[in-house]
Write a protein that holds these residues in place. Structure first.
Motif, PDB file in Angstrom:
ATOM      1  N   HIS A 182       0.822  -1.208   0.000  1.00  0.00           N
ATOM      2  CA  HIS A 182       0.000   0.000   0.000  1.00  0.00           C
ATOM      3  C   HIS A 182       0.857   1.259   0.000  1.00  0.00           C
ATOM      4  CE1 HIS A 182      -2.748   3.098   1.730  1.00  0.00           C
ATOM      5  NE2 HIS A 182      -3.549   2.550   0.839  1.00  0.00           N
ATOM      6  N   GLN A 183       1.972   1.214   0.693  1.00  0.00           N
ATOM      7  CA  GLN A 183       2.865   2.372   0.716  1.00  0.00           C
ATOM      8  C   GLN A 183       3.379   2.681  -0.689  1.00  0.00           C
ATOM      9  OE1 GLN A 183       6.407   2.848   0.285  1.00  0.00           O
ATOM     10  NE2 GLN A 183       6.112   5.014   0.812  1.00  0.00           N
ATOM     11  N   LEU A 184       3.661   1.640  -1.453  1.00  0.00           N
ATOM     12  CA  LEU A 184       4.119   1.838  -2.829  1.00  0.00           C
ATOM     13  C   LEU A 184       2.991   2.356  -3.722  1.00  0.00           C
ATOM     14  CD1 LEU A 184       6.305  -1.375  -3.304  1.00  0.00           C
ATOM     15  CD2 LEU A 184       7.122   0.983  -3.177  1.00  0.00           C
ATOM     16  N   VAL A 185       1.775   1.872  -3.502  1.00  0.00           N
ATOM     17  CA  VAL A 185       0.622   2.287  -4.308  1.00  0.00           C
ATOM     18  C   VAL A 185       0.337   3.777  -4.151  1.00  0.00           C
ATOM     19  CG1 VAL A 185      -1.897   2.067  -4.520  1.00  0.00           C
ATOM     20  CG2 VAL A 185      -0.467   0.012  -4.409  1.00  0.00           C
ATOM     21  N   LEU A 186       0.481   4.296  -2.931  1.00  0.00           N
ATOM     22  CA  LEU A 186       0.138   5.701  -2.670  1.00  0.00           C
ATOM     23  C   LEU A 186       1.350   6.626  -2.551  1.00  0.00           C
ATOM     24  CD1 LEU A 186      -2.931   5.865  -0.248  1.00  0.00           C
ATOM     25  CD2 LEU A 186      -2.852   5.901  -2.738  1.00  0.00           C
ATOM     26  N   LYS A 187       2.517   6.118  -2.850  1.00  0.00           N
ATOM     27  CA  LYS A 187       3.743   6.942  -2.759  1.00  0.00           C
ATOM     28  C   LYS A 187       3.626   8.173  -3.656  1.00  0.00           C
ATOM     29  CE  LYS A 187       7.555   5.627  -4.740  1.00  0.00           C
ATOM     30  NZ  LYS A 187       8.809   4.908  -5.096  1.00  0.00           N
ATOM     31  N   ASN A 188       3.956   9.331  -3.107  1.00  0.00           N
ATOM     32  CA  ASN A 188       3.883  10.620  -3.815  1.00  0.00           C
ATOM     33  C   ASN A 188       2.462  11.056  -4.165  1.00  0.00           C
ATOM     34  OD1 ASN A 188       6.750  10.940  -3.888  1.00  0.00           O
ATOM     35  ND2 ASN A 188       6.838   9.534  -5.629  1.00  0.00           N
TER      36      ASN A 188
END
Length: 240
Positions: free
Chosen positions: A100-106
């Motif tokens: 999830h952190q990668l999905v919503l990064k930036n």
């Protein structure tokens, strides 16, 4: 229900190691189509060709920065998951939050990788996600239930997707994370990742809502089995 895909998987496994160039081209196509369809389901307006050029590092005029990051982030999440599968890492809450952190990064760094601290309603669905105060024990239960399931691997992956989305642990990005988790499980079991197509969005949402409200997983399971069969046949047509 799983006989056809298990036969196809056995045929594919018998051909390993697969031709390098064929594998590379198929992988590139899968990453592109998986990224395009998963984002399009959630409302991203990049076309398949636009998604391709964004992944090549080109900015598409008239499209939002968020839509660009959604494509870039999704590819990065796939690549990271593939490395996790290669290392045989287990399914746990850390894995979920990392995806999830990668999905919503930036896009939303405040909420990326962080369970929601508020209640939400899923638009158009009869099912209502649980109160945010219950999320932690529900996620612990989800991981425990997954680790102790005895279902066929494809059914286990489909149920993981359904149950995760039912909990809806994040403010945003639950759908993309769920499909990544499902494919993580499929790849970990030696199956191919499946692509839920944007053209099937209505049937997809209806199947999920049916599973959440009546505990009938069959419609969604059928959708995943058909997608896996399509993926295996496509791969065999290229490498056989």
């Amino acid at each position: 229900m799983f006989e056809t895909i298990d036969v196809l998987k056995a045929q594919l496994d018998a051909l390993r190691p697969l031709p390098t160039n064929s594998v590379r081209s198929l992988h590139e196509a899968t990453v592109l189509e998986w990224t395009y369809h998963s984002n399009a389901i959630e409302g991203n307006t990049l076309t398949l060709k636009e998604t391709k050029v964004v992944l090549e590092g080109i900015t598409v005029g008239g499209k939002s920065i968020r839509e660009h990051f959604e494509a870039i982030n999704h590819r990065e999440a796939i690549e990271w998951l593939e490395s996790v599968v290669a290392r045989h890492e287990p399914f746990n809450e850390r894995l979920i939050k990392s995806i999830h952190q990668l999905v919503l990064k930036n896009i939303d760094d405040t909420n990326a990788g962080r369970y929601r601290q508020e209640n939400v309603i899923t638009a158009g669905a009869e099912h209502r996600p649980p109160d945010h105060l219950h999320l932690q024990p529900l996620m612990v239960e989800l991981v425990d239930r997954y680790q102790n399931q005895k279902y066929h691997p494809v059914e286990r992956a489909a149920r993981l997707h359904v149950d995760f989305v039912g909990i809806h642990p994040f403010v945003d990005g639950n759908g993309r994370t769920a499909r990544l988790l499902m494919n993580f499980d499929l790849m970990s079991s030696g199956y191919l990742p499946v692509i839920i197509k944007v053209e099937d969005r209505l049937a997809y949402y209806e199947a999920l809502d049916k599973a959440h409200t009546s505990q009938c997983y069959q419609d969604y399971l059928t959708m995943v089995v058909e997608a896996e069969e399509e993926a295996l046949k496509r791969c065999l047509s290229i490498v056989d």
